[in-house]
Design a protein around this motif. Sequence first.
Motif, PDB file in Angstrom:
ATOM      1  N   ASN A  78      42.652  45.366  42.404  1.00 54.77           N
ATOM      2  CA  ASN A  78      43.792  45.801  41.618  1.00 54.77           C
ATOM      3  C   ASN A  78      43.461  46.453  40.320  1.00 54.77           C
ATOM      4  O   ASN A  78      42.487  45.933  39.783  1.00 54.77           O
ATOM      5  N   TYR A 104      43.727  35.322  43.049  1.00 55.23           N
ATOM      6  CA  TYR A 104      44.320  36.515  42.474  1.00 55.23           C
ATOM      7  C   TYR A 104      45.729  36.125  41.837  1.00 55.23           C
ATOM      8  O   TYR A 104      45.828  36.640  40.616  1.00 55.23           O
ATOM      9  N   GLU A 105      46.599  35.112  42.316  1.00 52.66           N
ATOM     10  CA  GLU A 105      47.839  34.846  41.840  1.00 52.66           C
ATOM     11  C   GLU A 105      47.559  34.137  40.757  1.00 52.66           C
ATOM     12  O   GLU A 105      48.410  34.281  39.679  1.00 52.66           O
ATOM     13  N   SER A 108      46.658  36.347  37.899  1.00 54.49           N
ATOM     14  CA  SER A 108      47.833  37.054  37.515  1.00 54.49           C
ATOM     15  C   SER A 108      48.905  36.410  36.787  1.00 54.49           C
ATOM     16  O   SER A 108      49.390  37.031  36.022  1.00 54.49           O
ATOM     17  N   ILE A 109      49.128  35.271  37.136  1.00 52.33           N
ATOM     18  CA  ILE A 109      49.825  34.313  36.339  1.00 52.33           C
ATOM     19  C   ILE A 109      49.360  34.209  34.872  1.00 52.33           C
ATOM     20  O   ILE A 109      50.130  34.168  33.943  1.00 52.33           O
ATOM     21  N   ARG A 112      49.672  37.080  32.761  1.00 53.80           N
ATOM     22  CA  ARG A 112      51.094  37.621  32.790  1.00 53.80           C
ATOM     23  C   ARG A 112      51.381  39.009  33.320  1.00 53.80           C
ATOM     24  O   ARG A 112      51.856  39.637  32.796  1.00 53.80           O
ATOM     25  N   ARG A 113      50.771  39.051  34.620  1.00 57.21           N
ATOM     26  CA  ARG A 113      50.776  40.127  35.563  1.00 57.21           C
ATOM     27  C   ARG A 113      50.509  41.390  35.098  1.00 57.21           C
ATOM     28  O   ARG A 113      50.654  42.445  35.776  1.00 57.21           O
ATOM     29  N   ASN A 114      49.488  41.220  34.102  1.00 58.67           N
ATOM     30  CA  ASN A 114      48.895  42.350  33.742  1.00 58.67           C
ATOM     31  C   ASN A 114      47.233  42.298  33.991  1.00 58.67           C
ATOM     32  O   ASN A 114      46.497  42.286  33.299  1.00 58.67           O
ATOM     33  N   VAL A 115      46.976  42.534  35.381  1.00 61.43           N
ATOM     34  CA  VAL A 115      45.764  42.182  35.864  1.00 61.43           C
ATOM     35  C   VAL A 115      44.933  43.478  35.726  1.00 61.43           C
ATOM     36  O   VAL A 115      44.672  44.258  36.536  1.00 61.43           O
TER      37      VAL A 115
END
Length: 183
Positions: A78, A104-105, A108-109, A112-115
């Motif tokens: 990603n 990964y999830e 990601s959490i 804050r989805r800014n991986v």
Amino acid sequence: MVHTTMEGSLFEPTLYLVKGMCILDNDGNRILAKYYDKDVLPTAKEQKAFEKNLFNKTHRANAEIIMLEGLTCVYKSNVDLFFYVMGSSHENELILQSVLNALYESVSILLRRNVERRVLLDNLDAVMLAFDEICDGGVILDSDPTSIVGRAALRTEDVPLGEQTVAQVLQSAKEQLKWSLLK
């Protein structure tokens, strides 16, 4: 219960499903890695050489799985990060994939989805805790990103006892009791 292989040699049943997990940047450099089997890649030098080789074989590929140096490796990329989970050559790829998805999830959490690399480095402590919540010594503890993040967040927030709600104190006590029983 004792299992035998095709060659007839014996091996003990084990819960050690994951040999290692790592996150590399888009140049193949290690950001975070944990290896759980001391017989596989025992030294930092061997680990770094394996990671470089793994990155070189996967950074342009569209696949999600590779066999490398006797290990089954599942991976996901990603932006400027590559996530890897490694298991033995006879490991179930679906189990390894579920660990990869949990990793990964969870990241990601937490981010804050800014991986991306910069944000991950700013939150490395929380990501390290997520690693520990997913897998301990190669044994998979949890694959639910929400509960992983919840426990990692509990451990990073260190709110003084006087400022916690009763529910937070009870949850923290419950988690500490659970971990003391698992040791």
